[in-house]
Design an enzyme around this catalytic site. Structure first.
Site, PDB file in Angstrom:
ATOM      1  N   LYS A  86       3.087  -1.135  -4.176  1.00 41.86           N
ATOM      2  CA  LYS A  86       4.381  -0.487  -4.368  1.00 41.86           C
ATOM      3  C   LYS A  86       4.508   0.003  -5.815  1.00 41.86           C
ATOM      4  O   LYS A  86       3.870  -0.543  -6.718  1.00 41.86           O
ATOM      5  CB  LYS A  86       5.516  -1.487  -4.097  1.00 41.86           C
ATOM      6  CG  LYS A  86       5.676  -1.917  -2.657  1.00 41.86           C
ATOM      7  CD  LYS A  86       6.806  -2.909  -2.518  1.00 41.86           C
ATOM      8  CE  LYS A  86       6.996  -3.361  -1.078  1.00 41.86           C
ATOM      9  NZ  LYS A  86       7.507  -2.288  -0.210  1.00 41.86           N
ATOM     10  N   ARG A  91       5.527  -6.364   9.990  1.00 39.83           N
ATOM     11  CA  ARG A  91       5.261  -6.286  11.432  1.00 39.83           C
ATOM     12  C   ARG A  91       4.014  -7.071  11.814  1.00 39.83           C
ATOM     13  O   ARG A  91       3.881  -7.509  12.948  1.00 39.83           O
ATOM     14  CB  ARG A  91       5.149  -4.822  11.854  1.00 39.83           C
ATOM     15  CG  ARG A  91       4.019  -4.046  11.227  1.00 39.83           C
ATOM     16  CD  ARG A  91       4.211  -2.552  11.255  1.00 39.83           C
ATOM     17  NE  ARG A  91       5.247  -2.124  10.315  1.00 39.83           N
ATOM     18  CZ  ARG A  91       5.636  -0.859  10.168  1.00 39.83           C
ATOM     19  NH1 ARG A  91       5.087   0.102  10.895  1.00 39.83           N
ATOM     20  NH2 ARG A  91       6.567  -0.547   9.292  1.00 39.83           N
TER      21      ARG A  91
END
Length: 495
Positions: free
Chosen positions: A267, A341
């Site tokens: 990120k 996920r």
């Protein structure tokens, strides 16, 4: 913070020795204004001079008022008395009092408070007065410890509402505490210890699995995310048994990424500190279980928390790697920053063993959901209409709202892979939906819903901090389920 409720008249409440008294004043006040109460006389005069109006949040502030024993008196308009107007009024009252050292507060309504309004007033006051202190060297802990609500008439449903509010506030503050903690004060092992501390008592069980046990279960997706961190993963299994063992449980699955760097798909640095909030789903499960312990509803609930950091060291999973999930499905990891996920899919497979009546996963999953819904409503994804309706109702009734999003099969096209059964990302378009479609593959054997709370679980900027959502929504849903079961059981006994 402790709450209680008393049947009182305003004329007696003003003689109580309190640090502060908040009087909630309604628009429909003709009879009140005509009374000989000194507070009514003050309001009448202020209305005549334009210093007070029937607008939610309009306030009169008085100190050491003659005939009133409490030092600080705040009269605040609740307008029509709806929950939203009460929320505005309570926030306005606290903004006046927050700089004052208030330990004992009275909140009086010279009208009949509904159960819903009581819950809103209590939770709003707790939210407004909350302060995080754990990692501050010279922290100023919350001074407000005790709040007594009073109203001319108190019924059983209002007493139950106060008990509900007490438990709800306890749960929300547990969720906020763990979400607000820096990652080095909220490691997977620390989360596991918190779960054990909460899940105490005859109705609770808590089991914590480490890397070896998770490996034996075949949770290859979860293990892949954890590979880059020196902090060992924890898979936390909490159980609340409030009903017969024959009753199928509701399973809550909370994403527990205690810090998310993005892994190899790193990120950007700005605001990366906020990735400590990537375990808000897990924190909400802890909060719900805290509330369950206080309310003891007639329902069985399982909480699953896959907890790990997502870090980028030399052993971290790489873009393009293929891993095998607990379900046996292989996953091509195209982006290591789509890690939530991956831990959730194995937890969803694990949930099957409980033969659940419903499974709800809660996750700060996608920035796309923030773009779609902002910070007002959480995203709700499910193919089950009955489950969707019940969760939506729970959100509306609790004020912790959500909005149903689509799950058309066409959205899954982008998840196709030449090298595995499924890819973990599908491009930028409809990112919140494609993430939900990925999870849906692993939740086909029971009624399932996914709550994307990326926009609602915390705030950025000057007010940076966890909100405690969606503890209120989840608790409301569980209590509705418990009530329905109780009614069905009572009906069967009458036959």
């Amino acid at each position: 913070m402790n709450f209680e409720i008393q049947k009182r008249a305003l004329s007696t409440v003003i003689r109580d020795d309190l640090d502060a008294l908040v009087v909630l004043w309604p628009t429909q006040d003709a009879e009140l204004l005509a009374s000989k109460d000194p507070i009514a006389a003050l309001v009448k005069s202020a209305l005549q001079h334009g210093d007070f109006e029937h607008k939610a949040g309009s306030a009169l502030t008085l100190y050491a008022q003659a005939g009133v024993k409490t030092r600080h008196l705040v009269i605040v308009s609740v307008a029509d008395g709806s929950p939203s107007q009460v929320r505005t009024a309570v926030n306005a009252a606290w903004s006046v009092l927050k700089s004052v050292k208030v330990k004992r507060m009275g909140v009086h309504a010279p009208f009949d408070l509904t159960a819903k309004t009581l819950q809103v007033a209590a939770s709003t006051l707790a939210q407004a007065s909350y302060s995080y202190t754990t990692t501050l060297s010279q922290a100023k802990p919350r001074s407000l410890k005790w709040v007594v609500f009073s109203t001319p008439q108190v019924l059983a449903e209002q007493r139950a509402a106060v008990a509900h509010a007490q438990a709800l506030v306890s749960g929300i503050e547990v969720a906020k505490e763990w979400a607000n903690r820096p990652a080095n004060h909220a490691t997977p092992a620390m989360l596991a210890d918190a779960a054990k501390s909460i899940a105490k008592g005859a109705s609770f069980k808590c089991e914590v699995l480490g890397p070896k046990e998770v490996s034996k279960l075949g949770m290859g997706a979860f293990l892949a995310v954890a590979r880059g961190s020196v902090e060992p993963l924890r898979f936390i299994v909490m159980r609340y048994n409030g009903a017969s063992s024959t009753q199928a449980p509701v399973v809550l699955v909370g994403k527990g990424i205690t810090f998310d760097t993005g892994g190899i798909s790193m990120k950007p640095a700005p605001e990366m500190d906020e990735m400590k909030f990537d375990m808000c789903g897990a924190a909400s499960v802890l909060g719900v279980f805290k509330a369950l312990g206080e309310l003891k509803p007639n329902i069985n609930v399982v909480g699953l928390i896959p907890a790990t950091e997502n870090m980028p060291d030399g052993s971290a999973v790489k873009p393009g790697d293929v891993v095998t999930s607990m379900s046996g499905q292989t996953i091509e990891i195209l982006n290591t920053d789509a890690e939530g996920r991956l831990v959730l899919c194995d937890a969803l497979t694990y949930a099957e063993r409980f033969k659940p009546r419903a499974v709800i996963d809660i996750a700060t999953l996608t920035g796309a959901c923030v773009i779609a819904l902002g910070g007002v409503r959480s995203g709700l994804f499910t193919a089950d209409n009955a489950l969707a309706e019940m969760i939506h109702l729970a959100g509306e009734s609790s004020g912790d709202t959500c909005w149903r999003m689509p799950l058309d099969d066409d959205y899954a096209e982008g998840l196709k892979s030449r090298f595995a059964d499924v890819a973990n990302v599908a491009g930028r378009q409809a990112g919140a939906v494609t993430a939900a479609k990925f999870l849906q593959r692993f939740a086909s054997n029971y009624p399932w819903a996914h709550l994307d709370i990326a926009g609602t679980a915390w705030r950025s900027g000057a007010a940076k901090g966890a909100t405690g959502r969606p503890v209120s929504l989840l608790l409301s849903y569980l209590l509705i389920q418990a009530e329905q079961k109780t009614l069905k059981l009572a009906a069967s006994h009458r036959k």
